[in-house]
Write a protein that holds these residues in place. Structure first.
Motif, mmCIF file in Angstrom:
data_model
loop_
_atom_site.group_PDB
_atom_site.id
_atom_site.type_symbol
_atom_site.label_atom_id
_atom_site.label_comp_id
_atom_site.label_asym_id
_atom_site.label_seq_id
_atom_site.Cartn_x
_atom_site.Cartn_y
_atom_site.Cartn_z
ATOM 1 N N ARG A 82 -1.681 3.844 -3.911
ATOM 2 C CA ARG A 82 -1.770 2.490 -4.498
ATOM 3 C C ARG A 82 -2.337 1.569 -3.423
ATOM 4 O O ARG A 82 -1.796 1.510 -2.324
ATOM 5 N N SER A 89 -6.320 5.879 -4.901
ATOM 6 C CA SER A 89 -5.664 4.895 -5.765
ATOM 7 C C SER A 89 -6.410 4.861 -7.098
ATOM 8 O O SER A 89 -7.611 5.135 -7.142
ATOM 9 N N THR A 119 0.875 -1.177 0.000
ATOM 10 C CA THR A 119 0.000 0.000 0.000
ATOM 11 C C THR A 119 0.913 1.228 0.000
ATOM 12 O O THR A 119 1.871 1.280 0.767
ATOM 13 N N ARG A 164 -5.610 -3.500 -14.093
ATOM 14 C CA ARG A 164 -4.489 -3.009 -14.906
ATOM 15 C C ARG A 164 -3.871 -4.123 -15.750
ATOM 16 O O ARG A 164 -3.372 -3.870 -16.840
ATOM 17 N N ASP A 200 -7.409 -3.824 -8.372
ATOM 18 C CA ASP A 200 -6.485 -2.855 -8.976
ATOM 19 C C ASP A 200 -5.482 -3.581 -9.895
ATOM 20 O O ASP A 200 -5.282 -3.202 -11.047
ATOM 21 N N ARG A 201 -4.894 -4.669 -9.385
ATOM 22 C CA ARG A 201 -3.906 -5.411 -10.188
ATOM 23 C C ARG A 201 -4.596 -6.084 -11.377
ATOM 24 O O ARG A 201 -4.080 -6.076 -12.494
ATOM 25 N N GLN A 246 2.052 5.349 -11.771
ATOM 26 C CA GLN A 246 0.886 4.453 -11.656
ATOM 27 C C GLN A 246 0.212 4.381 -13.020
ATOM 28 O O GLN A 246 -0.631 5.199 -13.343
#
Ligand code: AMP
Ligand code: MG
Length: 335
Positions: free
Chosen positions: A192, A213, A179, A328, A324-325, A224
């Motif tokens: 993040r 984030s 984080t 992306r 998030d991962r 980012q």
């Protein structure tokens, strides 16, 4: 070369390499890192070159403990009590953005006035820090933009020929990157998401914490990127387990020639297309999901699939970091 078991020798070799302008891949609790001493501009340059990482993407600097901070960053006059924050979460997967002191070279921060500091929990990384007694800059030990490495083998497979030493400390226990928390403005703000959530931090600090984030807002922190952590195989996300099951049934009924892998968060009840059904945790525990996420994607990426379908998590706690991962990783294939 991957070394195992007798860590004593590896740690002293790592320290020697790091003192002589070298880079070394080390385990952390989040993902494997490619480390360089902040005192060696040559080694720092090698990190960018080996990873193919743009110089505009700043590096996280790893410290042994709270006492190292004041040499490298300013902590007076902040709204947030850094001691309370680090007592609660260090060593661990929390990176803190602070105003940097001149000891931090510009290449580390991409020319920014601010530096990202973290205190890793993994025993091997901590021993190397203790013996070298200098902070180590370390991004993930993978080619830029690709899936993150959570085992020494992932590092060996992608960068093995470019790194003189990879220390094998087993599979990373957290499995997603730290984080990142910016404490330089009035209200602490997450840049993040990671295993430590905004509410964990708010509870420790007893102040509100903003979540900026990319997965929850349009604000973008340096480095980012919307597209990152990507496999080569097409990755498509399903919002829920039910949505994923529909895709499974369609594939089963349509007898398509497309070879698809289906990844649930939790073991599903119906096992249509059983050979191509996978799950990240038997009971759907999100910490287990995070731990196995990159390993699952790395393995499926190497298998002969045309497409990987993966279920998203609920947008809460570490589920925010998982999404998030995943988002992306899938961005490259969305259009
Ligand atoms: P990684 O590549 O996983 O080590 O992550 C490094 C990330 O940390 C970068 O891509 C940035 O998003 C973030 N970061 C590092 N330094 C800074 C900084 N000074 N300010 C804001 N974000 C930073
Ligand atoms: Mg990375």
């Amino acid at each position: 070369m991957i070394w195992r078991k007798t860590w004593r020798n590896e740690i002293s070799l790592a320290v020697r390499l790091l003192r002589r302008d070298g880079v070394v891949a080390l385990p952390t609790e989040t993902v494997y890192g490619l480390a360089a001493s902040i005192k060696s501009e040559v080694a720092l340059g090698k990190i960018f070159q080996i990873k193919g990482r743009p110089l505009l993407d700043p590096l996280i600097v790893h410290l042994l403990d709270y006492n190292w901070i004041s040499k490298y960053a300013y902590i007076d006059g902040l709204r947030v009590n850094i001691k309370v924050l680090t007592d609660a979460f260090w060593p661990g997967p929390l990176t803190i953005i602070l105003q940097k002191k001149p000891m931090i070279p510009a290449i580390v921060t991409a020319g920014l006035d601010f530096v990202a500091l973290r205190c890793p929990a993994h025993e091997i990384f901590r021993k190397v820090l203790k013996y070298i007694n200098v902070p180590l800059a370390a991004p993930s030990a993978n080619p830029f933009g690709c899936l993150s490495p959570t085992t020494a083998k992932h590092v060996q497979d992608s960068l093995g020929d470019k790194i003189p030493l990879i220390i094998d400390g087993g599979a990373c226990s957290v499995g997603v990157e730290s984080t990142i928390l910016d404490v330089t403005s009035d209200i602490p703000c997450i840049l993040r998401p990671g295993a430590i959530s905004a509410s964990d931090i708010a509870q420790a600090l007893k102040v509100p914490v903003l979540d900026h984030s990319p997965s929850t807002s349009s604000a973008v922190a340096p480095g980012q990127l919307k597209q990152h952590y990507s496999p080569n195989t097409r990755l498509i996300l399903a919002e829920t387990a039910e949505d994923l099951s529909l895709l499974v049934k369609n594939a089963f009924l349509s007898q398509t020639t497309e070879k698809a892998a289906f990844v649930y968060l939790k073991r599903p009840h119906d096992l249509y297309c059983a050979n191509d059904i996978f799950w990240l945790s038997n009971k759907g525990d999100y910490f287990e999901v995070a731990k196995s996420l990159f390993d699952m994607l790395q393995n499926l990426d190497k298998a002969e699939y045309d497409v990987i379908y993966c279920q998203k998590a609920e947008q809460k706690g570490i589920g925010i970091a998982i999404n998030d991962r995943l988002t992306r990783a899938a961005a490259k294939f969305a259009n």
